[in-house]
Design an enzyme around this catalytic site. Structure first.
Site, PDB file in Angstrom:
ATOM      1  N   ARG A 130     -37.683  42.145  44.986  1.00  0.00           N
ATOM      2  CA  ARG A 130     -38.085  41.766  43.451  1.00  0.00           C
ATOM      3  C   ARG A 130     -39.279  41.188  43.126  1.00  0.00           C
ATOM      4  O   ARG A 130     -40.019  41.022  41.996  1.00  0.00           O
ATOM      5  CB  ARG A 130     -37.186  40.668  43.635  1.00  0.00           C
ATOM      6  CG  ARG A 130     -35.696  40.751  42.833  1.00  0.00           C
ATOM      7  CD  ARG A 130     -34.980  39.595  42.927  1.00  0.00           C
ATOM      8  NE  ARG A 130     -34.688  38.493  44.291  1.00  0.00           N
ATOM      9  CZ  ARG A 130     -33.489  38.451  44.290  1.00  0.00           C
ATOM     10  NH1 ARG A 130     -32.901  37.204  43.458  1.00  0.00           N
ATOM     11  NH2 ARG A 130     -33.832  37.970  46.326  1.00  0.00           N
ATOM     12  N   ASP A 141     -27.393  46.892  51.982  1.00  0.00           N
ATOM     13  CA  ASP A 141     -26.992  45.130  52.516  1.00  0.00           C
ATOM     14  C   ASP A 141     -26.309  45.437  53.612  1.00  0.00           C
ATOM     15  O   ASP A 141     -25.087  45.874  53.417  1.00  0.00           O
ATOM     16  CB  ASP A 141     -26.049  44.561  50.751  1.00  0.00           C
ATOM     17  CG  ASP A 141     -27.115  42.960  51.036  1.00  0.00           C
ATOM     18  OD1 ASP A 141     -27.909  42.547  50.895  1.00  0.00           O
ATOM     19  OD2 ASP A 141     -25.791  42.265  51.484  1.00  0.00           O
ATOM     20  N   TYR A 156     -20.449  35.411  56.096  1.00  0.00           N
ATOM     21  CA  TYR A 156     -20.379  35.453  54.681  1.00  0.00           C
ATOM     22  C   TYR A 156     -18.695  35.491  54.321  1.00  0.00           C
ATOM     23  O   TYR A 156     -18.228  35.429  53.557  1.00  0.00           O
ATOM     24  CB  TYR A 156     -21.615  36.650  54.784  1.00  0.00           C
ATOM     25  CG  TYR A 156     -22.259  36.918  54.748  1.00  0.00           C
ATOM     26  CD1 TYR A 156     -23.364  35.345  53.686  1.00  0.00           C
ATOM     27  CD2 TYR A 156     -23.539  36.657  55.123  1.00  0.00           C
ATOM     28  CE1 TYR A 156     -24.959  35.102  53.285  1.00  0.00           C
ATOM     29  CE2 TYR A 156     -24.899  36.075  55.148  1.00  0.00           C
ATOM     30  CZ  TYR A 156     -25.261  35.284  54.060  1.00  0.00           C
ATOM     31  OH  TYR A 156     -26.885  34.815  54.312  1.00  0.00           O
ATOM     32  N   ARG A 177     -33.957  48.206  39.129  1.00  0.00           N
ATOM     33  CA  ARG A 177     -32.929  47.373  39.287  1.00  0.00           C
ATOM     34  C   ARG A 177     -32.256  46.784  38.263  1.00  0.00           C
ATOM     35  O   ARG A 177     -30.720  46.829  37.757  1.00  0.00           O
ATOM     36  CB  ARG A 177     -33.613  45.919  39.946  1.00  0.00           C
ATOM     37  CG  ARG A 177     -32.409  44.639  40.225  1.00  0.00           C
ATOM     38  CD  ARG A 177     -31.016  45.361  41.310  1.00  0.00           C
ATOM     39  NE  ARG A 177     -30.932  44.366  41.947  1.00  0.00           N
ATOM     40  CZ  ARG A 177     -30.000  44.016  40.392  1.00  0.00           C
ATOM     41  NH1 ARG A 177     -28.978  44.830  39.695  1.00  0.00           N
ATOM     42  NH2 ARG A 177     -28.932  43.014  41.339  1.00  0.00           N
ATOM     43  N   ARG A 204     -37.186  43.256  54.121  1.00  0.00           N
ATOM     44  CA  ARG A 204     -37.374  42.836  52.332  1.00  0.00           C
ATOM     45  C   ARG A 204     -38.510  43.485  51.954  1.00  0.00           C
ATOM     46  O   ARG A 204     -39.152  43.044  50.794  1.00  0.00           O
ATOM     47  CB  ARG A 204     -36.994  41.374  52.079  1.00  0.00           C
ATOM     48  CG  ARG A 204     -35.570  40.670  52.072  1.00  0.00           C
ATOM     49  CD  ARG A 204     -34.409  41.265  50.976  1.00  0.00           C
ATOM     50  NE  ARG A 204     -32.808  40.804  51.538  1.00  0.00           N
ATOM     51  CZ  ARG A 204     -32.524  40.168  50.926  1.00  0.00           C
ATOM     52  NH1 ARG A 204     -32.867  38.928  50.042  1.00  0.00           N
ATOM     53  NH2 ARG A 204     -31.734  40.117  51.519  1.00  0.00           N
TER      54      ARG A 204
HETATM   55  O1  CP3 Z   1     -36.148  46.238  51.898  1.00  0.00           O
HETATM   56  C1  CP3 Z   1     -35.394  45.279  52.760  1.00  0.00           C
HETATM   57  O2  CP3 Z   1     -35.349  45.147  53.465  1.00  0.00           O
HETATM   58  C2  CP3 Z   1     -33.278  46.488  52.864  1.00  0.00           C
HETATM   59  C3  CP3 Z   1     -32.706  46.091  52.187  1.00  0.00           C
HETATM   60  C4  CP3 Z   1     -32.007  44.810  52.430  1.00  0.00           C
HETATM   61  C5  CP3 Z   1     -31.155  44.370  51.434  1.00  0.00           C
HETATM   62  N1  CP3 Z   1     -30.654  43.089  52.142  1.00  0.00           N
HETATM   63  C6  CP3 Z   1     -31.614  44.110  50.173  1.00  0.00           C
HETATM   64  C7  CP3 Z   1     -30.971  42.554  49.480  1.00  0.00           C
HETATM   65  C8  CP3 Z   1     -31.565  44.611  53.478  1.00  0.00           C
HETATM   66  C9  CP3 Z   1     -32.066  44.756  54.945  1.00  0.00           C
HETATM   67  C10 CP3 Z   1     -30.980  43.375  53.327  1.00  0.00           C
HETATM   68  C11 CP3 Z   1     -30.544  42.263  54.858  1.00  0.00           C
HETATM   69  C12 CP3 Z   1     -29.269  41.415  54.005  1.00  0.00           C
HETATM   70  N2  CP3 Z   1     -28.812  40.940  53.394  1.00  0.00           N
HETATM   71  C13 CP3 Z   1     -29.348  39.915  55.154  1.00  0.00           C
HETATM   72  C14 CP3 Z   1     -30.161  39.552  56.343  1.00  0.00           C
HETATM   73  C15 CP3 Z   1     -31.658  39.431  56.875  1.00  0.00           C
HETATM   74  C16 CP3 Z   1     -31.400  38.226  55.929  1.00  0.00           C
HETATM   75  O3  CP3 Z   1     -32.514  38.171  54.839  1.00  0.00           O
HETATM   76  O4  CP3 Z   1     -30.967  37.563  56.570  1.00  0.00           O
HETATM   77  C17 CP3 Z   1     -28.482  39.397  54.452  1.00  0.00           C
HETATM   78  C18 CP3 Z   1     -28.149  37.860  55.202  1.00  0.00           C
HETATM   79  C19 CP3 Z   1     -27.971  39.757  53.359  1.00  0.00           C
HETATM   80  C20 CP3 Z   1     -26.657  39.354  52.120  1.00  0.00           C
HETATM   81  C21 CP3 Z   1     -27.599  39.411  51.024  1.00  0.00           C
HETATM   82  N3  CP3 Z   1     -27.857  40.348  50.451  1.00  0.00           N
HETATM   83  C22 CP3 Z   1     -27.820  37.821  50.471  1.00  0.00           C
HETATM   84  C23 CP3 Z   1     -27.590  35.992  50.856  1.00  0.00           C
HETATM   85  C24 CP3 Z   1     -29.186  37.583  48.976  1.00  0.00           C
HETATM   86  C25 CP3 Z   1     -29.006  36.981  48.232  1.00  0.00           C
HETATM   87  C26 CP3 Z   1     -30.111  36.567  48.051  1.00  0.00           C
HETATM   88  C27 CP3 Z   1     -30.794  36.811  47.784  1.00  0.00           C
HETATM   89  O5  CP3 Z   1     -31.922  37.221  48.107  1.00  0.00           O
HETATM   90  O6  CP3 Z   1     -31.273  37.165  46.140  1.00  0.00           O
HETATM   91  C28 CP3 Z   1     -28.545  39.138  49.282  1.00  0.00           C
HETATM   92  C29 CP3 Z   1     -29.345  40.553  47.669  1.00  0.00           C
HETATM   93  C30 CP3 Z   1     -30.326  41.270  48.805  1.00  0.00           C
HETATM   94  N4  CP3 Z   1     -29.789  42.042  49.538  1.00  0.00           N
HETATM   95  C31 CP3 Z   1     -30.676  41.836  47.605  1.00  0.00           C
HETATM   96  C32 CP3 Z   1     -31.664  42.897  47.955  1.00  0.00           C
HETATM   97  C33 CP3 Z   1     -33.181  43.414  47.890  1.00  0.00           C
HETATM   98  C34 CP3 Z   1     -31.642  41.184  46.565  1.00  0.00           C
HETATM   99  C35 CP3 Z   1     -30.166  41.232  45.732  1.00  0.00           C
HETATM  100  C36 CP3 Z   1     -31.112  41.565  43.814  1.00  0.00           C
HETATM  101  O7  CP3 Z   1     -32.241  42.774  43.398  1.00  0.00           O
HETATM  102  O8  CP3 Z   1     -30.830  41.217  42.894  1.00  0.00           O
END
Ligand code: CP3
Length: 343
Positions: free
Chosen positions: A26, A72, A151, A35, A22
């Site tokens: 944000r 994602d 999920y 974003r 990540r």
């Molecule tokens: O920088 C990076 O790591 C690259 C991109 C990336 C994202 N999600 C972007 C993202 C990667 C590799 C993921 C993987 C991901 N997504 C996982 C596995 C890793 C982990 O965290 O356990 C999981 C379980 C998800 C599912 C997911 N996506 C959730 C549960 C959420 C909501 C939680 C949150 O932080 O808001 C997301 C959204 C998400 N994926 C965001 C980002 C940057 C935030 C959304 C936003 O910008 O509003």
């Protein structure tokens, strides 16, 4: 060769390469700005120019050794025809999948067309890396089948994923079919990412730690081994990282049997113990506490040095034990990169 690829290939590169889960997100003001231009998160992930830009933001700022594709893990179920939305404060929402007909209806024939924008993103990232950051390697990824199934079945995030675990126990035929579809499509999706320019790939199994040892062998190690074997055959030499989060002592079986070259340690793993539990040939990645990064200063320094000391002279990639938290000051990330690089 790029330092990250050297380390993932089995060399004890020192100081170790660094990137953070990540690292695009944000906590970066430039990410929040980008974003805001696309309120719908799925559309944002499928916009090649913006997704490439988000991927490159942390590279421009910190010069990480790895860039992780901005996308994602839930884009795969979306591409297979499941509804997906992200709502502010609630995270992802999907239509819960509960019946075998819904597994059979997953659209395996067209999912690669639907992820075409992601593959285009990879091409854009590679060309900017080649021009401006020639030392940084691009990492592609998928969610591991078990975590993606969590999920899909639950319909979103959960603490316990009770419906998922109930289905695995009560309707193993349906559950196994879903895992099989996700395994096959993950192989094709990773393979397409590599063909488009991903130089290494990672499997995110965020909820692997919910399973019993037998469930872990069947739903975590089994699919990872099938994916690693297929990718190894189709793309020899492209390294794979597996991240079975909260695996506990099962990290030993995962390292021996999943066939991934590098295993990611979560925050709770003790690197001194993991080092003894896994074969010498397995690379390790991790595992600074995201809260230590949030805190910065002496706390971060102490925790980071303990990991470096434990991993000395072993193929290793410095990372967090889970993702960067949104309130993290970017200056702490810059300080961590300096510390790991010995500056
Ligand atoms: O920088 C990076 O790591 C690259 C991109 C990336 C994202 N999600 C972007 C993202 C990667 C590799 C993921 C993987 C991901 N997504 C996982 C596995 C890793 C982990 O965290 O356990 C999981 C379980 C998800 C599912 C997911 N996506 C959730 C549960 C959420 C909501 C939680 C949150 O932080 O808001 C997301 C959204 C998400 N994926 C965001 C980002 C940057 C935030 C959304 C936003 O910008 O509003």
């Amino acid at each position: 060769m790029k330092r990250l690829l050297q380390a993932l290939g089995g060399d004890a590169v020192w100081p170790p390469p660094i990137w953070l889960m990540r690292q695009a997100g944000r906590y970066l003001p430039e990410y929040r700005q980008l974003r805001a231009e696309t309120p719908d998160f799925v559309s944002f992930c499928l916009d090649p120019k913006r997704a490439a830009d988000a991927t490159l933001q942390p590279i421009r700022r910190f010069g990480m050794d790895g860039a992780i594709l901005f996308s994602d893990i839930l884009i795969l179920p979306w591409a297979l025809g499941r509804d997906l939305t992200f709502t502010e404060g609630h995270g992802p929402r999907l239509t819960p999948l509960r019946a075998v007909d819904e597994v059979l209806a997953l659209d395996k024939s067209r999912f690669l067309d639907r992820v075409a924008p992601v593959l285009e993103t990879i091409g854009l990232i590679r060309s900017e890396l080649a021009q401006k950051h020639p030392e940084t390697a691009l990492i592609g990824f998928v969610g591991a089948p078990f975590t993606v199934a969590c999920y899909m079945i639950e319909g979103g995030g959960s603490k316990e994923f009770a419906e998922t675990r109930r289905m695995a126990a009560a309707s193993p035929g349906t559950f196994d079919q879903l895992i099989a579809v996700l395994t096959e499509t993950s192989i094709d999706y990773l393979s397409a990412q590599i063909a488009a320019g991903a130089e290494a790939v990672m499997l995110f199994d965020s909820w692997a730690g919910l399973l019993s040892p037998t469930g872990f062998e069947r739903h975590v190690i089994g699919p990872a081994a099938r994916i690693a074997a297929a990718i190894g055959q189709r793309h020899p030499g492209v390294p794979m990282i597996g991240f079975p989060r909260l695996a506990g002592t099962m990290i030993a079986a995962y390292a021996e049997q999943a066939g991934v070259g590098t295993v990611g340690m979560d925050t709770a793993a003790d690197p001194r113990v993991v080092r003894r539990l896994v074969p010498e040939a397995t690379g390790l990645q991790g595992n600074l506490d995201p809260f230590a990064l949030l805190q910065g200063g002496e706390v971060m320094e102490r925790e980071a040095r303990a990991i470096l000391d434990a991993m000395n002279n072993r193929p290793f990639v410095f990372n967090l034990g889970h993702g960067v938290m949104p309130p993290t000051p970017p200056a702490h990330v810059a300080a961590l990169v300096d510390l790991v690089r010995g500056r």
